[in-house]
Design a protein around this motif. Structure first.
Motif, PDB file in Angstrom:
ATOM      1  N   MET A   1       0.851  -1.201   0.000  1.00 28.85           N
ATOM      2  CA  MET A   1       0.000   0.000   0.000  1.00 28.85           C
ATOM      3  C   MET A   1       0.870   1.229   0.000  1.00 28.85           C
ATOM      4  N   GLY A   2       0.487   2.267  -0.699  1.00 31.59           N
ATOM      5  CA  GLY A   2       1.305   3.460  -0.827  1.00 31.59           C
ATOM      6  C   GLY A   2       0.833   4.581   0.058  1.00 31.59           C
ATOM      7  N   ALA A   3       1.447   5.767  -0.151  1.00 30.06           N
ATOM      8  CA  ALA A   3       1.109   6.946   0.636  1.00 30.06           C
ATOM      9  C   ALA A   3      -0.225   7.504   0.187  1.00 30.06           C
ATOM     10  N   ASP A   4      -0.925   8.201   1.089  1.00 26.04           N
ATOM     11  CA  ASP A   4      -2.158   8.868   0.689  1.00 26.04           C
ATOM     12  C   ASP A   4      -1.817  10.274   0.235  1.00 26.04           C
ATOM     13  N   SER A   5      -2.275  10.659  -0.952  1.00 29.99           N
ATOM     14  CA  SER A   5      -1.992  11.973  -1.506  1.00 29.99           C
ATOM     15  C   SER A   5      -2.984  12.959  -0.944  1.00 29.99           C
ATOM     16  N   VAL A   7      -4.359  17.119  -0.621  1.00 25.87           N
ATOM     17  CA  VAL A   7      -4.384  18.373  -1.365  1.00 25.87           C
ATOM     18  C   VAL A   7      -3.492  19.418  -0.718  1.00 25.87           C
ATOM     19  N   THR A   8      -3.116  19.212   0.518  1.00 27.56           N
ATOM     20  CA  THR A   8      -2.253  20.168   1.197  1.00 27.56           C
ATOM     21  C   THR A   8      -0.790  20.022   0.806  1.00 27.56           C
ATOM     22  N   GLY A   9      -0.451  19.007   0.023  1.00 23.78           N
ATOM     23  CA  GLY A   9       0.939  18.781  -0.340  1.00 23.78           C
ATOM     24  C   GLY A   9       1.676  17.932   0.663  1.00 23.78           C
ATOM     25  N   VAL A  10       0.946  17.367   1.648  1.00 20.52           N
ATOM     26  CA  VAL A  10       1.555  16.507   2.657  1.00 20.52           C
ATOM     27  C   VAL A  10       1.069  15.078   2.429  1.00 20.52           C
ATOM     28  N   ASP A  11       2.002  14.162   2.216  1.00 24.17           N
ATOM     29  CA  ASP A  11       1.681  12.748   2.032  1.00 24.17           C
ATOM     30  C   ASP A  11       2.109  11.985   3.278  1.00 24.17           C
ATOM     31  N   VAL A  12       1.201  11.183   3.825  1.00 24.25           N
ATOM     32  CA  VAL A  12       1.488  10.418   5.028  1.00 24.25           C
ATOM     33  C   VAL A  12       1.755   8.973   4.648  1.00 24.25           C
ATOM     34  N   VAL A  13       2.884   8.455   5.109  1.00 19.77           N
ATOM     35  CA  VAL A  13       3.276   7.070   4.855  1.00 19.77           C
ATOM     36  C   VAL A  13       3.312   6.350   6.201  1.00 19.77           C
ATOM     37  N   TYR A  14       2.450   5.332   6.348  1.00 21.14           N
ATOM     38  CA  TYR A  14       2.364   4.590   7.598  1.00 21.14           C
ATOM     39  C   TYR A  14       3.231   3.334   7.539  1.00 21.14           C
ATOM     40  N   THR A  15       3.358   2.685   8.682  1.00 15.32           N
ATOM     41  CA  THR A  15       4.153   1.469   8.804  1.00 15.32           C
ATOM     42  C   THR A  15       3.860   0.479   7.679  1.00 15.32           C
ATOM     43  N   HIS A  16       4.932  -0.058   7.093  1.00 19.05           N
ATOM     44  CA  HIS A  16       4.906  -1.071   6.029  1.00 19.05           C
ATOM     45  C   HIS A  16       4.501  -0.500   4.672  1.00 19.05           C
ATOM     46  N   VAL A  63       5.534  12.505   5.244  1.00 19.83           N
ATOM     47  CA  VAL A  63       5.581  12.307   6.695  1.00 19.83           C
ATOM     48  C   VAL A  63       5.533  10.805   6.983  1.00 19.83           C
ATOM     49  N   PHE A  64       6.597  10.289   7.584  1.00 14.21           N
ATOM     50  CA  PHE A  64       6.650   8.882   7.968  1.00 14.21           C
ATOM     51  C   PHE A  64       6.088   8.727   9.377  1.00 14.21           C
ATOM     52  N   VAL A  65       5.024   7.930   9.482  1.00 20.72           N
ATOM     53  CA  VAL A  65       4.355   7.689  10.757  1.00 20.72           C
ATOM     54  C   VAL A  65       4.545   6.225  11.133  1.00 20.72           C
TER      55      VAL A  65
END
Length: 382
Positions: A1-5, A7-16, A63-65
């Motif tokens: 699964m990839g990052a969620d895009s 509209v604010t220009g911030v992509d959050v990438v969760y574990t795995h 942002v890596f969470v």
């Protein structure tokens, strides 16, 4: 699964989840994770603050969470490996430690802080009432880490250092901004790209002041192969000066050397040419180094420029800008009578020695690079 895009220009990438292929900046939210699903995490608030503060004009912030998107905790080893990868991908590691000894004891955070506190790319925040952070704050102060007492200020400190970021793709993402903006690295990488080579990966192996080491994985276009067993060293360019007094023969021509203790040298003291790095253009630096290391003030018009070359291209990307100047007999006498020189604040102490070129050859007083610079200057002296 990839990052969620977003509209604010911030992509959050969760574990795995896999990071995107390109970004302008990346941060990792390091700190305690709640032990049970019923305890709230501080990270959603951090992501919201990043969305609010990140300037859309700067492009993409990743942002890596280190929490599972759906709150599932599985594959402990995979979690550690994912965190290690993403920590190394990050331009800033945001440590926020609202420690609670019951719900968020932050034991793992203590270990991560010990690994990253001196990396040059961390900020640290913690509420004043959070217990057991005194030791972490001590090292934050010691290593000049920006600190804050609330989450918004911690986020702001990280974004201030990131600024507008810089677009990187593929293996470029693995070079953090603190090195990406380094002049020597940028010149080296531009040369690699001009040759058609591709950076597939990189890992910072050390950073000490303005010096750094980067383990790189390169695709060599001319040979269609991958080379990944070398560390690229970097430091600011140096300016070096060959000061000489002509004589009837080349062997009798006198060369100004400085003798100085250098820790890597096998016998402690090394003979070298006046030179070093500093602020200003190459010629300006050369003149300043001559004055600092020999006490001799040389007017700019006397310098002859020989151009820059890498000194050790199998290891370091920095270049030496070579200059030379003919000096007088009276200047030779003054140099021989002068005492120690150097910049005490930099632990530098130099002793001037004026030595015939023939003796330099016979006694092997200088290294091969230094000998090459002397030879270049004497060859071009007329």
């Amino acid at each position: 699964m990839g990052a969620d895009s977003a509209v604010t220009g911030v992509d959050v990438v969760y574990t795995h989840e896999n990071p995107p292929d390109r970004w302008e900046a990346a941060v990792f939210l390091a700190g305690p994770t709640p032990r049970s699903a019923g305890d709230p995490s501080w990270r959603p608030e951090a992501v919201a603050a990043l969305r609010e503060r990140w300037d859309l004009a700067n492009g993409r912030l990743v942002v890596f969470v280190p929490e599972h998107r759906h709150g599932v905790h599985d594959d402990y080893t995979g979690q550690i490996e994912w965190e290690e990868r993403c920590l190394n991908l990050s331009d800033e590691v945001i440590f926020y430690v609202p420690r609670d000894l019951t719900t968020m004891p932050a034991f793992t955070t203590n270990v991560e802080w010990g690994m990253w506190h001196d990396s040059g790319r961390v900020v640290f925040g913690a509420p004043p009432e959070a217990p057991k952070n005194r030791y972490l704050l001590h090292y934050a102060e010691k290593f000049g880490v920006p600190t804050a007492t609330d989450l918004p200020a911690t986020i702001a400190a990280a974004l201030d250092r990131i600024g507008s970021g810089a677009s990187r793709t593929g293996g470029e993402r693995e070079i953090p901004l603190l090195l990406w903006r380094d002049r020597a690295l940028r010149r080296w990488y531009a040369g690699q790209r001009a040759a058609g080579n591709t950076l597939l990966g990189a890992r910072v192996v050390f950073r000490f002041g303005t010096h750094w080491g980067l383990h790189v994985r390169m695709h060599v276009a001319a040979e269609d192969r991958v080379k990944d067993n070398e560390v690229v060293f970097g430091r600011p360019d140096i300016s070096v000066a060959v000061l000489y007094r002509p004589a009837e023969t080349l062997d009798e021509t006198e060369i100004v050397l400085v003798r100085e203790f250098r820790s890597p040298c096998a016998n402690g003291f090394v003979h070298e040419l006046p030179g070093g790095s500093g602020a200003g253009g190459p010629a300006e630096v050369a003149l300043a180094e001559i004055a600092e290391e020999t006490g001799l003030v040389v007017k700019p018009a006397r310098l002859r420029e020989h151009g820059p070359r890498q000194v050790n291209p199998t290891m370091s990307v920095h270049r030496a800008h070579l200059f030379s100047a003919e000096i007088t007999g009276e200047e030779v006498a003054r140099l021989r009578a002068s005492g120690p020189h150097g910049v005490a604040a930099d632990s530098e102490r130099t002793y001037v020695e004026v030595v015939p070129f023939g003796r330099i050859l016979r006694e092997r007083l200088v290294d091969w690079a230094c000998l090459g610079m002397i030879t270049e200057a004497l060859h071009r002296r007329t």
